[in-house]
Design an enzyme around this catalytic site. Structure first.
Site, PDB file in Angstrom:
ATOM      1  N   SER B   9       8.638 -13.129  -5.609  1.00  0.00           N
ATOM      2  CA  SER B   9       9.200 -11.784  -5.650  1.00  0.00           C
ATOM      3  C   SER B   9       9.952 -11.504  -4.366  1.00  0.00           C
ATOM      4  O   SER B   9       9.701 -12.122  -3.341  1.00  0.00           O
ATOM      5  CB  SER B   9       8.079 -10.761  -5.834  1.00  0.00           C
ATOM      6  OG  SER B   9       8.576  -9.459  -5.610  1.00  0.00           O
ATOM      7  N   HIS B  10      10.874 -10.529  -4.407  1.00  0.00           N
ATOM      8  CA  HIS B  10      11.538 -10.079  -3.190  1.00  0.00           C
ATOM      9  C   HIS B  10      10.574  -9.300  -2.298  1.00  0.00           C
ATOM     10  O   HIS B  10      10.821  -9.115  -1.122  1.00  0.00           O
ATOM     11  CB  HIS B  10      12.738  -9.191  -3.528  1.00  0.00           C
ATOM     12  CG  HIS B  10      13.928  -9.960  -4.025  1.00  0.00           C
ATOM     13  ND1 HIS B  10      13.913 -10.673  -5.193  1.00  0.00           N
ATOM     14  CD2 HIS B  10      15.152 -10.153  -3.480  1.00  0.00           C
ATOM     15  CE1 HIS B  10      15.092 -11.252  -5.354  1.00  0.00           C
ATOM     16  NE2 HIS B  10      15.854 -10.960  -4.328  1.00  0.00           N
ATOM     17  N   SER B  11       9.492  -8.825  -2.887  1.00  0.00           N
ATOM     18  CA  SER B  11       8.566  -7.962  -2.157  1.00  0.00           C
ATOM     19  C   SER B  11       7.196  -8.611  -2.022  1.00  0.00           C
ATOM     20  O   SER B  11       6.595  -9.024  -3.018  1.00  0.00           O
ATOM     21  CB  SER B  11       8.439  -6.630  -2.905  1.00  0.00           C
ATOM     22  OG  SER B  11       7.219  -6.006  -2.588  1.00  0.00           O
ATOM     23  N   ASP B  68      11.023 -12.447  -9.975  1.00  0.00           N
ATOM     24  CA  ASP B  68      11.435 -11.085 -10.344  1.00  0.00           C
ATOM     25  C   ASP B  68      12.938 -10.979 -10.632  1.00  0.00           C
ATOM     26  O   ASP B  68      13.331 -10.950 -11.784  1.00  0.00           O
ATOM     27  CB  ASP B  68      10.938 -10.014  -9.353  1.00  0.00           C
ATOM     28  CG  ASP B  68      11.376 -10.210  -7.909  1.00  0.00           C
ATOM     29  OD1 ASP B  68      12.106 -11.170  -7.620  1.00  0.00           O
ATOM     30  OD2 ASP B  68      10.986  -9.379  -7.063  1.00  0.00           O
TER      31      ASP B  68
END
Lengths: 207, 226
Positions: B9-11, B68
């Site tokens: 994920s980017h997060s 994502d």
């Protein structure tokens, strides 16, 4: 210039300078249609690459490009990292253990880079991505195959410029810009622009 | 050993939260979050982190990676290509949350890499109601239960039920009112929305139908281990 490993390293240093000079321009282009980090990300990647090349220049052009690829993949983040990383990696694989780059090898490496970017990003011509700069760059390079490495690169850079211009009128179909659809028309794709800038830097270094 | 799962994920928070959620339904599966940039903790996908996570997640049966947005897919695919044995891992084209839950439960049930990837990918599709309608005429054995556990057939109990059925030779469905769900799919069971006090009907078809109903009786009777 020589097209040895040292010459390729010099071209990458030149590219790092050009990316730094155009950082704000790329950020601005990306602000309109993306998340405004393209200039920042590329700049971080190329700065790291130059730092690595300062400690050691690998022995062959292929090894230099491979080092460039791994640094970009690790440091750039965002879509540009895996895309440029793949481009350099595939180009590197085409060069084998050649000690010097010549025009036919260079064109093969460009073709491998284009194919790698297309496979990684699943983009085709007309999607308003860096592929739109790479396709005319390759065909212009092929047209200049009889010339020197510097002439091939200069032709490729001009081809990439025309390709980057063409993205202004396109509706993006890949990446975050695609969410904007028609609203992105009228803006140049930042990836196509940075591709053209890199090829200009390589051509300049080869003169 | 089970198939491992990597969440790209980017997060960092998103990946960690999802690993926690999916992990609750699959206690024996290695679910490794690979979110954000490791340098500064900012948003982005970190290639080195994804490669390391993929190696950590692999206990010998391979790894399924989920992602994502945008560059997360490219980073995941590049990481798989760079492995010593790229065939040990596969990037699943699936919705991240539903896919991770479905993949985790499939891995917990002992599914192989291909089946775990398919479970993830299938989580994005609408439930196949036609298949359930057709099986209604097949006969089989039915038994009704009233759910007494606190959360009904919510995520964890649904996962417990799916895992319990993995070893049996039987097709099992759960009906609540007019709706029926495949009891081998956590997401389908959760979509029924069966709560405490609801009356569900479990139907099993196949050679081990009776054993299945006995097992479900035990699960409902012990509140799914809550």
């Amino acid at each position: 210039m020589s097209c040895s490993a040292e010459g390729v390293a010099a071209a990458l240093r030149e590219a790092a300078e050009v990316v730094a000079e155009h950082r704000s321009e790329l950020v601005e282009l990306d602000r309109v249609i993306g998340d405004a980090d393209h200039g920042e990300n590329l700049s971080r990647g190329f700065t790291a690459m130059v730092a690595v090349l300062e400690t050691e220049v690998p022995p062959t052009p292929a090894a230099v490009l491979k080092l460039a690829a791994t640094t970009l993949i690790s440091k750039v983040g965002g879509a540009a990292g895996p895309l440029y990383g793949t481009a350099f990696l595939r180009a590197s694989a085409k060069l084998g253990d050649a000690a010097e780059l010549d025009p036919p090898l260079l064109i093969e490496a460009l073709r491998a880079a284009l194919e790698g970017v297309q496979a990684r990003g699943k983009a085709v011509g007309g999607d308003a991505t860096m592929v739109d700069a790479l396709i005319p760059a390759l065909s212009a390079a092929e047209g200049a195959a009889g010339g020197s490495v510097a002439e091939v690169l200069a032709a490729a850079a001009e081809g990439a410029d025309r390709g980057a211009e063409s993205t202004v009128d396109l509706v993006p179909r890949k990446g975050r810009a695609s969410y904007l659809g028609e609203r992105a028309v009228g803006h140049m794709d930042p990836g196509a622009r940075s591709t053209a800038l890199l090829l200009h830097a390589f051509a300049e270094a080869a003169r | 050993m089970t198939v491992g799962i990597v969440l790209v994920s980017h997060s960092a928070k998103l990946a960690e939260g999802l690993a926690e959620l999916a992990g609750q339904m699959a206690p024996d599966v290695r679910i490794v979050p690979a979110g954000g940039l490791s340098d500064d903790g900012g948003l982005g996908t970190d290639y080195d982190e994804v490669v390391a996570a993929t190696q950590r997640a692999d206990s010998g049966d391979g790894v399924v990676l989920l992602y994502d947005l945008g560059s997360a897919q490219m980073t995941a695919e590049l990481a798989v290509e760079s492995l010593a044995d790229p065939s040990a891992a596969v990037v699943a084209d699936a919705p991240l949350v539903e896919g991770a839950v479905a993949a985790a439960v499939a891995a917990q049930s002992g599914a192989n890499r291909k089946a775990v990837g398919e479970a993830a990918a299938g989580a994005g599709l609408a439930p196949d109601l036609a298949a359930v309608e057709a099986s209604a005429d097949d006969g089989g054995e039915e038994k009704a239960f009233t759910l007494t556990n606190d959360v009904g057939l919510h995520a964890r109990p649904a996962a417990v039920l799916v895992r319990s059925l993995a070893g049996f030779e039987a097709d099992v469905s759960v009906r609540l009112g007019a709706r029926e769900a495949d009891a081998h799919s956590v997401l389908a069971l959760m979509s029924l929305g069966a709560r405490q006090g609801d009356r569900i009907v479990v139907r099993a078809c196949g050679p081990q139908a009776a054993e299945v109903l006995a097992r479900v009786t035990e699960l409902v009777g012990t509140n799914f281990g809550e």
